[in-house]
Motif scaffolding. Structure first.
Motif, PDB file in Angstrom:
ATOM      1  N   GLY A   7      43.571  34.673  31.074  1.00  0.00           N
ATOM      2  CA  GLY A   7      44.631  35.553  30.898  1.00  0.00           C
ATOM      3  C   GLY A   7      44.746  36.470  31.190  1.00  0.00           C
ATOM      4  O   GLY A   7      44.733  36.127  32.894  1.00  0.00           O
ATOM      5  N   ASP A   8      44.110  37.792  31.980  1.00  0.00           N
ATOM      6  CA  ASP A   8      44.221  39.203  32.751  1.00  0.00           C
ATOM      7  C   ASP A   8      42.916  38.993  33.528  1.00  0.00           C
ATOM      8  O   ASP A   8      42.890  40.098  33.785  1.00  0.00           O
ATOM      9  CB  ASP A   8      44.057  40.457  31.552  1.00  0.00           C
ATOM     10  N   ILE A   9      42.372  38.330  32.825  1.00  0.00           N
ATOM     11  CA  ILE A   9      40.875  38.286  33.618  1.00  0.00           C
ATOM     12  C   ILE A   9      40.699  37.838  34.215  1.00  0.00           C
ATOM     13  O   ILE A   9      40.532  36.313  34.437  1.00  0.00           O
ATOM     14  CB  ILE A   9      39.853  38.020  33.189  1.00  0.00           C
ATOM     15  N   VAL A  10      40.683  37.316  35.714  1.00  0.00           N
ATOM     16  CA  VAL A  10      40.415  36.817  36.838  1.00  0.00           C
ATOM     17  C   VAL A  10      38.870  35.971  37.195  1.00  0.00           C
ATOM     18  O   VAL A  10      38.705  35.561  37.515  1.00  0.00           O
ATOM     19  CB  VAL A  10      40.199  37.863  38.396  1.00  0.00           C
ATOM     20  N   ARG A  11      37.528  37.318  36.698  1.00  0.00           N
ATOM     21  CA  ARG A  11      36.057  37.057  37.371  1.00  0.00           C
ATOM     22  C   ARG A  11      35.724  38.180  36.529  1.00  0.00           C
ATOM     23  O   ARG A  11      36.181  38.992  36.429  1.00  0.00           O
ATOM     24  CB  ARG A  11      36.166  36.305  38.056  1.00  0.00           C
ATOM     25  N   GLY A  12      34.711  38.194  35.347  1.00  0.00           N
ATOM     26  CA  GLY A  12      34.445  38.438  34.284  1.00  0.00           C
ATOM     27  C   GLY A  12      32.662  38.033  33.817  1.00  0.00           C
ATOM     28  O   GLY A  12      32.356  36.576  34.328  1.00  0.00           O
ATOM     29  N   ARG A  41      40.304  42.201  37.077  1.00  0.00           N
ATOM     30  CA  ARG A  41      41.555  42.127  36.538  1.00  0.00           C
ATOM     31  C   ARG A  41      42.418  41.365  37.205  1.00  0.00           C
ATOM     32  O   ARG A  41      42.286  41.703  39.109  1.00  0.00           O
ATOM     33  CB  ARG A  41      42.136  42.908  35.989  1.00  0.00           C
ATOM     34  N   THR A  42      43.573  40.948  37.130  1.00  0.00           N
ATOM     35  CA  THR A  42      44.811  40.337  37.605  1.00  0.00           C
ATOM     36  C   THR A  42      45.593  41.174  38.755  1.00  0.00           C
ATOM     37  O   THR A  42      46.169  41.095  39.239  1.00  0.00           O
ATOM     38  CB  THR A  42      45.968  39.370  36.795  1.00  0.00           C
ATOM     39  N   ASP A  43      45.660  42.272  37.962  1.00  0.00           N
ATOM     40  CA  ASP A  43      46.236  43.718  38.927  1.00  0.00           C
ATOM     41  C   ASP A  43      45.173  43.728  39.814  1.00  0.00           C
ATOM     42  O   ASP A  43      45.732  45.542  40.527  1.00  0.00           O
ATOM     43  CB  ASP A  43      46.166  44.726  38.074  1.00  0.00           C
ATOM     44  N   GLY A  44      43.819  44.090  40.021  1.00  0.00           N
ATOM     45  CA  GLY A  44      43.257  44.012  41.046  1.00  0.00           C
ATOM     46  C   GLY A  44      42.209  45.412  40.318  1.00  0.00           C
ATOM     47  O   GLY A  44      41.440  45.862  41.363  1.00  0.00           O
ATOM     48  N   SER A  45      42.051  45.319  39.119  1.00  0.00           N
ATOM     49  CA  SER A  45      41.565  46.620  39.034  1.00  0.00           C
ATOM     50  C   SER A  45      40.015  45.908  38.638  1.00  0.00           C
ATOM     51  O   SER A  45      40.221  44.963  37.629  1.00  0.00           O
ATOM     52  CB  SER A  45      41.772  47.858  37.907  1.00  0.00           C
ATOM     53  N   THR A  46      38.761  46.854  37.694  1.00  0.00           N
ATOM     54  CA  THR A  46      37.567  46.568  37.824  1.00  0.00           C
ATOM     55  C   THR A  46      37.375  47.783  36.847  1.00  0.00           C
ATOM     56  O   THR A  46      38.142  47.828  36.607  1.00  0.00           O
ATOM     57  CB  THR A  46      36.436  46.689  38.376  1.00  0.00           C
TER      58      THR A  46
END
Length: 116
Positions: free
Chosen positions: A43-48, A67-72
């Motif tokens: 989904g919106d999470i690249v890596r967690g 997140r996919t928008d580059g924010s953490t």
């Protein structure tokens, strides 16, 4: 006590707000000697990642995600482990962001199918 989380894959039962975990997010859990940790994405999470402890049916952990928008973002969560009648596991969660405002509750359940 509910079964071990080690090797289980869990997913949210409902979508959260944009930029948070959702039904396409998968958590791969590990557990050993009272320690728990998981990797998650989708989904919106690249890596967690999450890491914490388990005492009986209570989990207490911190999480951090990209997140996919580059924010953490990071936060704290306390969960109750529940054994479902069909043998799967559910986590009933209360969480709060530490990197910004916001808090809430969510439910994740063990999945047996691969991520969509």
């Amino acid at each position: 006590m509910a079964p071990s989380l080690d090797g289980l894959v869990l997913a949210p039962v409902a979508d959260q707000s944009a930029g948070q975990v959702g039904t396409r997010t998968r958590f791969a859990y590990h557990e050993r000697d009272g320690a728990i940790w998981a990797e998650y994405r989708g989904g919106d999470i690249v890596r967690g990642h999450l890491v914490g402890t388990r005492a009986g049916d209570r989990l207490d952990f911190r999480y951090v995600q990209l997140r996919t928008d580059g924010s953490t973002a990071c936060g704290h969560c306390v969960s109750t482990v529940v054994a479902l009648p069909d043998g799967r596991v559910r986590l009933e969660e209360t969480w709060e962001w530490e990197s910004g405002p916001g808090s809430g509750t969510s439910v994740v359940e063990q999945v047996t199918a691969p991520a969509p």
